[in-house]
Design a protein around this motif. Structure first.
Motif, PDB file in Angstrom:
ATOM      1  N   GLY A  17       0.822  -1.209   0.000  1.00  0.00           N
ATOM      2  CA  GLY A  17       0.000   0.000   0.000  1.00  0.00           C
ATOM      3  C   GLY A  17       0.853   1.254   0.000  1.00  0.00           C
ATOM      4  O   GLY A  17       0.624   2.188  -0.784  1.00  0.00           O
ATOM      5  N   PHE A  18       1.857   1.281   0.885  1.00  0.00           N
ATOM      6  CA  PHE A  18       2.698   2.485   0.987  1.00  0.00           C
ATOM      7  C   PHE A  18       3.519   2.708  -0.288  1.00  0.00           C
ATOM      8  O   PHE A  18       3.629   3.843  -0.767  1.00  0.00           O
ATOM      9  CB  PHE A  18       3.607   2.421   2.216  1.00  0.00           C
ATOM     10  N   TYR A  19       4.091   1.633  -0.827  1.00  0.00           N
ATOM     11  CA  TYR A  19       4.901   1.842  -2.035  1.00  0.00           C
ATOM     12  C   TYR A  19       4.030   2.260  -3.233  1.00  0.00           C
ATOM     13  O   TYR A  19       4.462   3.047  -4.071  1.00  0.00           O
ATOM     14  CB  TYR A  19       5.713   0.589  -2.374  1.00  0.00           C
ATOM     15  N   THR A  20       2.804   1.750  -3.287  1.00  0.00           N
ATOM     16  CA  THR A  20       1.907   2.177  -4.374  1.00  0.00           C
ATOM     17  C   THR A  20       1.593   3.668  -4.205  1.00  0.00           C
ATOM     18  O   THR A  20       1.683   4.455  -5.161  1.00  0.00           O
ATOM     19  CB  THR A  20       0.585   1.362  -4.358  1.00  0.00           C
ATOM     20  N   ALA A  21       1.260   4.050  -2.961  1.00  0.00           N
ATOM     21  CA  ALA A  21       0.941   5.455  -2.690  1.00  0.00           C
ATOM     22  C   ALA A  21       2.141   6.350  -3.022  1.00  0.00           C
ATOM     23  O   ALA A  21       1.998   7.390  -3.680  1.00  0.00           O
ATOM     24  CB  ALA A  21       0.553   5.616  -1.214  1.00  0.00           C
ATOM     25  N   GLY A  22       3.325   5.918  -2.587  1.00  0.00           N
ATOM     26  CA  GLY A  22       4.539   6.729  -2.794  1.00  0.00           C
ATOM     27  C   GLY A  22       4.810   6.978  -4.259  1.00  0.00           C
ATOM     28  O   GLY A  22       5.178   8.090  -4.669  1.00  0.00           O
ATOM     29  N   ARG A  23       4.608   5.960  -5.068  1.00  0.00           N
ATOM     30  CA  ARG A  23       4.854   6.101  -6.504  1.00  0.00           C
ATOM     31  C   ARG A  23       3.837   7.063  -7.133  1.00  0.00           C
ATOM     32  O   ARG A  23       4.183   7.899  -7.961  1.00  0.00           O
ATOM     33  CB  ARG A  23       4.746   4.715  -7.162  1.00  0.00           C
ATOM     34  N   LEU A  24       2.576   6.938  -6.721  1.00  0.00           N
ATOM     35  CA  LEU A  24       1.539   7.830  -7.273  1.00  0.00           C
ATOM     36  C   LEU A  24       1.893   9.288  -6.967  1.00  0.00           C
ATOM     37  O   LEU A  24       1.811  10.159  -7.833  1.00  0.00           O
ATOM     38  CB  LEU A  24       0.166   7.499  -6.669  1.00  0.00           C
ATOM     39  N   LEU A  25       2.297   9.524  -5.720  1.00  0.00           N
ATOM     40  CA  LEU A  25       2.599  10.897  -5.287  1.00  0.00           C
ATOM     41  C   LEU A  25       3.828  11.436  -6.005  1.00  0.00           C
ATOM     42  O   LEU A  25       3.893  12.615  -6.365  1.00  0.00           O
ATOM     43  CB  LEU A  25       2.837  10.935  -3.775  1.00  0.00           C
ATOM     44  N   ALA A  26       4.815  10.536  -6.208  1.00  0.00           N
ATOM     45  CA  ALA A  26       6.066  10.978  -6.842  1.00  0.00           C
ATOM     46  C   ALA A  26       5.847  11.318  -8.314  1.00  0.00           C
ATOM     47  O   ALA A  26       6.536  12.169  -8.864  1.00  0.00           O
ATOM     48  CB  ALA A  26       7.118   9.884  -6.700  1.00  0.00           C
ATOM     49  N   ARG A  27       4.894  10.641  -8.943  1.00  0.00           N
ATOM     50  CA  ARG A  27       4.730  10.794 -10.397  1.00  0.00           C
ATOM     51  C   ARG A  27       3.586  11.718 -10.801  1.00  0.00           C
ATOM     52  O   ARG A  27       3.411  11.986 -11.974  1.00  0.00           O
ATOM     53  CB  ARG A  27       4.493   9.412 -11.036  1.00  0.00           C
ATOM     54  N   HIS A  28       2.755  12.137  -9.820  1.00  0.00           N
ATOM     55  CA  HIS A  28       1.615  12.992 -10.181  1.00  0.00           C
ATOM     56  C   HIS A  28       1.344  13.981  -9.046  1.00  0.00           C
ATOM     57  O   HIS A  28       0.937  13.568  -7.948  1.00  0.00           O
ATOM     58  CB  HIS A  28       0.378  12.131 -10.435  1.00  0.00           C
ATOM     59  N   SER A  29       1.544  15.252  -9.312  1.00  0.00           N
ATOM     60  CA  SER A  29       1.423  16.226  -8.213  1.00  0.00           C
ATOM     61  C   SER A  29      -0.030  16.440  -7.782  1.00  0.00           C
ATOM     62  O   SER A  29      -0.288  16.893  -6.664  1.00  0.00           O
ATOM     63  CB  SER A  29       2.048  17.555  -8.623  1.00  0.00           C
ATOM     64  N   GLY A  30      -0.988  16.082  -8.652  1.00  0.00           N
ATOM     65  CA  GLY A  30      -2.385  16.387  -8.329  1.00  0.00           C
ATOM     66  C   GLY A  30      -3.140  15.270  -7.627  1.00  0.00           C
ATOM     67  O   GLY A  30      -4.323  15.409  -7.329  1.00  0.00           O
ATOM     68  N   VAL A  31      -2.467  14.145  -7.358  1.00  0.00           N
ATOM     69  CA  VAL A  31      -3.188  13.007  -6.768  1.00  0.00           C
ATOM     70  C   VAL A  31      -3.254  13.131  -5.244  1.00  0.00           C
ATOM     71  O   VAL A  31      -2.270  13.490  -4.603  1.00  0.00           O
ATOM     72  CB  VAL A  31      -2.493  11.678  -7.142  1.00  0.00           C
ATOM     73  N   GLN A 373       8.821  -3.117  -6.177  1.00  0.00           N
ATOM     74  CA  GLN A 373       8.849  -3.067  -7.648  1.00  0.00           C
ATOM     75  C   GLN A 373       7.463  -3.335  -8.223  1.00  0.00           C
ATOM     76  O   GLN A 373       7.017  -2.684  -9.164  1.00  0.00           O
ATOM     77  CB  GLN A 373       9.836  -4.116  -8.210  1.00  0.00           C
ATOM     78  N   ASP A 374       6.799  -4.313  -7.625  1.00  0.00           N
ATOM     79  CA  ASP A 374       5.494  -4.721  -8.107  1.00  0.00           C
ATOM     80  C   ASP A 374       4.445  -3.622  -7.839  1.00  0.00           C
ATOM     81  O   ASP A 374       3.570  -3.358  -8.669  1.00  0.00           O
ATOM     82  CB  ASP A 374       5.143  -6.014  -7.369  1.00  0.00           C
ATOM     83  N   ALA A 375       4.586  -2.951  -6.690  1.00  0.00           N
ATOM     84  CA  ALA A 375       3.663  -1.845  -6.361  1.00  0.00           C
ATOM     85  C   ALA A 375       3.850  -0.706  -7.367  1.00  0.00           C
ATOM     86  O   ALA A 375       2.882  -0.052  -7.767  1.00  0.00           O
ATOM     87  CB  ALA A 375       3.938  -1.349  -4.942  1.00  0.00           C
ATOM     88  N   TYR A 376       5.096  -0.482  -7.776  1.00  0.00           N
ATOM     89  CA  TYR A 376       5.354   0.576  -8.766  1.00  0.00           C
ATOM     90  C   TYR A 376       4.639   0.257 -10.082  1.00  0.00           C
ATOM     91  O   TYR A 376       4.105   1.143 -10.742  1.00  0.00           O
ATOM     92  CB  TYR A 376       6.864   0.711  -9.025  1.00  0.00           C
ATOM     93  N   ARG A 377       4.621  -1.038 -10.446  1.00  0.00           N
ATOM     94  CA  ARG A 377       3.940  -1.398 -11.705  1.00  0.00           C
ATOM     95  C   ARG A 377       2.446  -1.121 -11.605  1.00  0.00           C
ATOM     96  O   ARG A 377       1.829  -0.630 -12.547  1.00  0.00           O
ATOM     97  CB  ARG A 377       4.219  -2.861 -12.064  1.00  0.00           C
ATOM     98  N   THR A 378       1.858  -1.427 -10.445  1.00  0.00           N
ATOM     99  CA  THR A 378       0.419  -1.148 -10.265  1.00  0.00           C
ATOM    100  C   THR A 378       0.174   0.363 -10.324  1.00  0.00           C
ATOM    101  O   THR A 378      -0.747   0.834 -11.007  1.00  0.00           O
ATOM    102  CB  THR A 378      -0.076  -1.710  -8.908  1.00  0.00           C
ATOM    103  N   ALA A 379       1.015   1.123  -9.617  1.00  0.00           N
ATOM    104  CA  ALA A 379       0.838   2.585  -9.609  1.00  0.00           C
ATOM    105  C   ALA A 379       0.986   3.129 -11.029  1.00  0.00           C
ATOM    106  O   ALA A 379       0.222   4.028 -11.444  1.00  0.00           O
ATOM    107  CB  ALA A 379       1.864   3.231  -8.678  1.00  0.00           C
ATOM    108  N   ASP A 380       1.931   2.575 -11.791  1.00  0.00           N
ATOM    109  CA  ASP A 380       2.137   3.062 -13.162  1.00  0.00           C
ATOM    110  C   ASP A 380       0.912   2.781 -14.044  1.00  0.00           C
ATOM    111  O   ASP A 380       0.574   3.583 -14.919  1.00  0.00           O
ATOM    112  CB  ASP A 380       3.407   2.442 -13.762  1.00  0.00           C
ATOM    113  N   ALA A 381       0.249   1.635 -13.791  1.00  0.00           N
ATOM    114  CA  ALA A 381      -0.980   1.327 -14.547  1.00  0.00           C
ATOM    115  C   ALA A 381      -2.045   2.374 -14.226  1.00  0.00           C
ATOM    116  O   ALA A 381      -2.731   2.888 -15.124  1.00  0.00           O
ATOM    117  CB  ALA A 381      -1.468  -0.073 -14.193  1.00  0.00           C
TER     118      ALA A 381
END
Ligand code: NAP
Length: 452
Positions: A17-31, A373-381
């Motif tokens: 959960g945390f790694y998915t959240a972290g990736r979303l925040l790092a890649r999109h300022s509006g989320v 790594q796997d959480a990053y793939r989900t966040a990227d999707a």
């Protein structure tokens, strides 16, 4: 005022959960991300699964804290999803919902007498302070011999904790209750049995090497089997390709005997499938197997022969298992939420706005780095779907109202500030005992400390 925003709900406050959240925040300022966790405490298996004598593995908590401190994140601890706050409600109120609920049960052997066997997952949760495992009371005193079924890293963690001098654990974050029980522990001999052979083990070299460092412990295995498996043409070919496995076979070759009279022993038993537990005296009866097929995917084929291991504690460590959650499809054969690259599917259809991350996505395998790594793939999707415009913006005021109507309020919810207060309390209690923290192991007590 327009309160429409791009909001994502992450269900599960563990590493996935945390790694998915972290990736979303790092890649999109509006989320904006809301993390929902059923317990008052976040960090999942990093807090309740990682062995107390492996503090370096818990360093990822610093990253989780950074993520939780991001003003675009809200933590909803003590907020289980499923009954009052349903997945359907989240899907109505959030543009994206990420399921990161892990695996909260374990696989079973399905043998007579299994109720006499303790789950290794529960045993780990007990010494790590998970509230619901505190009544476990594992039998550490009736016999000096224990059996652990399974050849994975969880099995090795349990063996190491049981065979380590408890004084060595005193300065870790193991709970006081577990430490006191381990001080009374009479177990001196552990048989860790697996259904296949040495070339098929799931544990890793670093963890096996730790066993060789336990003072006074002698390691035992069937050296003839080890030599014949590693020395066969197929064995040599496999070891030529797999360096980690070769290292482990080297450790076994250098550190094991065929038998030992030492006061503390750790026996790695191969080709053993548990058949039943009998009582008076407690005994684990096992079928003896032979292997069939090339070493990499070798199958355990039962023979007519059996062997009995008299013992006290028996731990079952044959893997974790996920459970379904209403509102999300579940593949009951693979015990995962079916998905394509993290997008949840129903049959051949993608379910818009619903994602999955971690062990519930791919099964209960892999270390924290694999989960990251796997959480990053989900966040990227999910990020790609934002780009495509398929993630809807939702109204934050309305979604907060919907959560409030479902019973989420400041008295029930544990925010990040609340969690910090509890963490500080644990640090201070720990400091008095020379430990990094003394965990609070009761939900009621956690809530009293947080809300006082
Ligand atoms: P695991 O690595 O999948 O090991 C499970 C073991 O159970 C295997 O030896 C497997 O044997 C055996 N098994 C499965 N079903 C069985 C059955 N019906 N009867 C008899 N044996 C059976 O699982 P785990 O130990 O729970 O670990 C989960 C994950 O967490 C792993 O990826 C692990 O590396 C990771 N982890 C890492 C650490 C660390 O890095 N220190 C610590 C703990 C956990 P077969 O191969 O024959 O199926």
């Amino acid at each position: 005022m327009n309160s429409k925003v791009l909001q994502v709900a992450v269900v599960g406050g563990g590493a996935a959960g945390f790694y998915t959240a972290g990736r979303l925040l790092a890649r999109h300022s509006g989320v904006l991300v809301d993390i929902f966790e059923r317990l008052p405490t976040p960090h999942g298996l990093v807090r309740y699964g990682v062995a107390p004598d492996h503090p370096e593995v818990k360093n990822c908590q610093t990253r989780f804290e950074e993520i939780a401190n991001d003003p675009r994140v809200r933590l909803f601890g003590n907020t289980p999803i499923g009954n009052r706050v349903s997945v359907d409600l989240l899907r109505q109120q959030y543009g994206g919902v990420v399921m990161a609920i892990g695996a909260d049960k374990d696989r079973e052997l399905g043998i007579p007498g299994e109720q006499q066997i303790v789950s290794a997952r529960q045993f780990v949760a007990w010494y790590n302070g998970l509230p619901e495992a505190q009544e476990l009371r594992p039998d550490l005193t009736s016999d000096d011999t224990a059996v652990i079924v399974g050849h994975g890293n969880v099995a090795l963690d349990c063996a190491r904790i049981l065979l380590t001098d408890p004084d060595k654990l005193r300065a870790t974050d193991i709970t006081q209750q577990a430490l006191e029980a381990l001080q009374r522990n009479r177990i001196r001999h552990i048989h860790m049995i697996g259904r296949r052979g040495p070339l098929q083990v799931s544990f890793t070299a670093k963890e096996l090497r730790e066993m060789t460092k336990i003072p006074g412990l002698e390691m035992v295995t069937d050296r003839e089997l080890l030599t014949s498996q590693c020395g066969s043409d197929e064995g040599k070919e496999l070891l030529g390709r797999k360096r980690g496995l070769k290292r482990m076979m080297g450790i076994l070759d250098n550190h094991t005997k065929n038998r030992s009279e030492a006061e503390k022993t750790f026996t790695l038993g191969f080709l053993r499938t548990p058949q039943q537990v009998t009582m008076d005296p407690k005994t684990l009866r096992c079928q003896i197997n032979q292997l069939e097929g090339a070493p990499e995917g070798a199958k355990a084929i039962p023979t007519e022969r059996i062997t009995d291991i008299p013992c006290g504690l028996i731990l079952r460590s044959i893997g974790y298992a996920s459970t379904p959650l209403e509102g999300v499809p579940f593949d009951s054969r693979r015990r995962i939420m079916p998905n394509v690259a993290g997008r949840v599917t129903h049959g051949k259809e993608l379910i818009e706005g619903l994602y999955v991350s971690g062990w519930i996505k791919r099964g209960p395998l892999g270390v924290i780095a694999t989960t990251m790594q796997d959480a990053y793939r989900t966040a990227d999707a999910l990020l790609a779907d934002i780009q495509q415009g398929t993630i809807k913006q939702t109204d934050r005021i309305k979604s907060d109202q919907a959560l409030a109507e479902a019973g989420v309020n400041d008295m029930t919810r544990v925010s990040n500030e609340d969690w910090k207060r509890l963490a500080e309390h644990e640090f201070q209690r720990g400091q008095r005992r020379g430990k990094p923290r003394e965990k609070v192991t009761n939900v009621g007590e956690m809530m009293r400390i947080i809300k006082r």
